[in-house]
Structure formats: C-alpha cells, structure tokens
Write a protein that holds these residues in place. Structure first.
Motif, PDB file in Angstrom:
ATOM      1  N   PRO A   8      69.047  44.424  41.615  1.00 35.13           N
ATOM      2  CA  PRO A   8      67.262  44.233  40.515  1.00 35.13           C
ATOM      3  C   PRO A   8      68.001  43.084  39.652  1.00 35.13           C
ATOM      4  O   PRO A   8      69.238  43.092  39.019  1.00 35.13           O
ATOM      5  CB  PRO A   8      66.931  45.094  39.697  1.00 35.13           C
ATOM      6  N   TRP A   9      67.112  42.286  39.196  1.00 34.51           N
ATOM      7  CA  TRP A   9      67.223  41.185  37.949  1.00 34.51           C
ATOM      8  C   TRP A   9      67.970  42.571  36.468  1.00 34.51           C
ATOM      9  O   TRP A   9      68.798  41.738  36.297  1.00 34.51           O
ATOM     10  CB  TRP A   9      65.779  40.404  37.957  1.00 34.51           C
ATOM     11  N   SER A  10      66.862  43.504  36.151  1.00 40.28           N
ATOM     12  CA  SER A  10      67.352  43.760  34.861  1.00 40.28           C
ATOM     13  C   SER A  10      68.047  44.305  35.274  1.00 40.28           C
ATOM     14  O   SER A  10      68.745  44.830  34.070  1.00 40.28           O
ATOM     15  CB  SER A  10      66.091  44.902  34.772  1.00 40.28           C
ATOM     16  N   ILE A  11      69.348  44.977  36.304  1.00 36.53           N
ATOM     17  CA  ILE A  11      70.006  46.169  35.816  1.00 36.53           C
ATOM     18  C   ILE A  11      71.711  44.882  36.040  1.00 36.53           C
ATOM     19  O   ILE A  11      72.583  45.105  35.511  1.00 36.53           O
ATOM     20  CB  ILE A  11      70.571  46.465  38.267  1.00 36.53           C
ATOM     21  N   LEU A  12      71.690  43.329  37.235  1.00 35.84           N
ATOM     22  CA  LEU A  12      72.089  42.339  36.914  1.00 35.84           C
ATOM     23  C   LEU A  12      72.329  41.853  35.215  1.00 35.84           C
ATOM     24  O   LEU A  12      73.745  41.825  34.716  1.00 35.84           O
ATOM     25  CB  LEU A  12      71.715  40.771  37.374  1.00 35.84           C
ATOM     26  N   THR A  56      82.475  40.007  36.976  1.00 36.70           N
ATOM     27  CA  THR A  56      81.975  40.162  38.268  1.00 36.70           C
ATOM     28  C   THR A  56      80.424  40.415  37.720  1.00 36.70           C
ATOM     29  O   THR A  56      79.226  39.642  38.747  1.00 36.70           O
ATOM     30  CB  THR A  56      82.483  41.652  38.657  1.00 36.70           C
ATOM     31  N   PRO A  57      79.891  40.834  36.737  1.00 38.79           N
ATOM     32  CA  PRO A  57      78.182  40.764  36.870  1.00 38.79           C
ATOM     33  C   PRO A  57      77.963  39.446  36.181  1.00 38.79           C
ATOM     34  O   PRO A  57      76.822  39.220  36.506  1.00 38.79           O
ATOM     35  CB  PRO A  57      77.789  41.842  35.389  1.00 38.79           C
ATOM     36  N   LYS A  64      73.182  35.262  42.475  1.00 38.80           N
ATOM     37  CA  LYS A  64      71.586  35.372  42.065  1.00 38.80           C
ATOM     38  C   LYS A  64      70.191  34.680  42.192  1.00 38.80           C
ATOM     39  O   LYS A  64      69.852  34.209  42.725  1.00 38.80           O
ATOM     40  CB  LYS A  64      70.849  36.704  41.642  1.00 38.80           C
ATOM     41  N   GLY A  65      70.354  33.897  40.346  1.00 41.09           N
ATOM     42  CA  GLY A  65      69.375  32.656  41.025  1.00 41.09           C
ATOM     43  C   GLY A  65      69.807  31.869  41.683  1.00 41.09           C
ATOM     44  O   GLY A  65      68.238  31.488  41.234  1.00 41.09           O
TER      45      GLY A  65
END
Length: 76
Positions: A8-12, A56-57, A64-65
């Motif tokens: 999920p975007w929020s986690i990243l 890494t994050p 992802k983007g």
C-alpha cells in the motif's frame, strides 16, 4: 511486479518518512550516507548497510510511482 503492487502507498510513505529519515537529529541518516557516498567516504560495511537499509523505502516508493504512471498511460 505483483510484489510492488501489493504494497500500500501508505506503508511506503510512512516507511520512507520514518525508517528512511531516522534518526532525525542531527541530520537524517540517509542524507549523511548520501553525502559520504558523494565524497567517496562510504567504505565501511556498516555504512553501506545503513545506506541500503535507509534507502530501500525511498527506492520502493519511487519504483511504485513510476509503475503507476506507466500503467495509467495508454499503450500505443
């Protein structure tokens, strides 16, 4: 790429802000390691590990983007 789609975007975003920037003082760790890399001083194993761990994050967020942008464009 299913692995990246499943995060999920929020986690990243949270991982990038907290793990990617921790510790916050005196300066973010990723910034310190990038400065060491640019100066050619990144030679110890622990420093390289720190760069990978804190970077890494940010790399996953960027990938992802890019994937979202390329997936949303119609193919010709």
């Amino acid at each position: 790429m299913r692995f990246l789609d499943g995060i999920p975007w929020s986690i990243l975003i949270l991982a990038s802000l907290f793990l990617g920037l921790a510790p916050f003082t005196p300066e973010p760790h990723i910034w310190e390691k990038l400065k060491m890399l640019a100066a050619g001083e990144l030679s110890r194993g622990i420093d390289i590990f720190d760069l990978v761990m804190h970077g890494t994050p940010w790399v996953l967020l960027l990938l992802k983007g890019v994937r979202e942008i390329t997936r949303s464009q119609p193919s010709e």
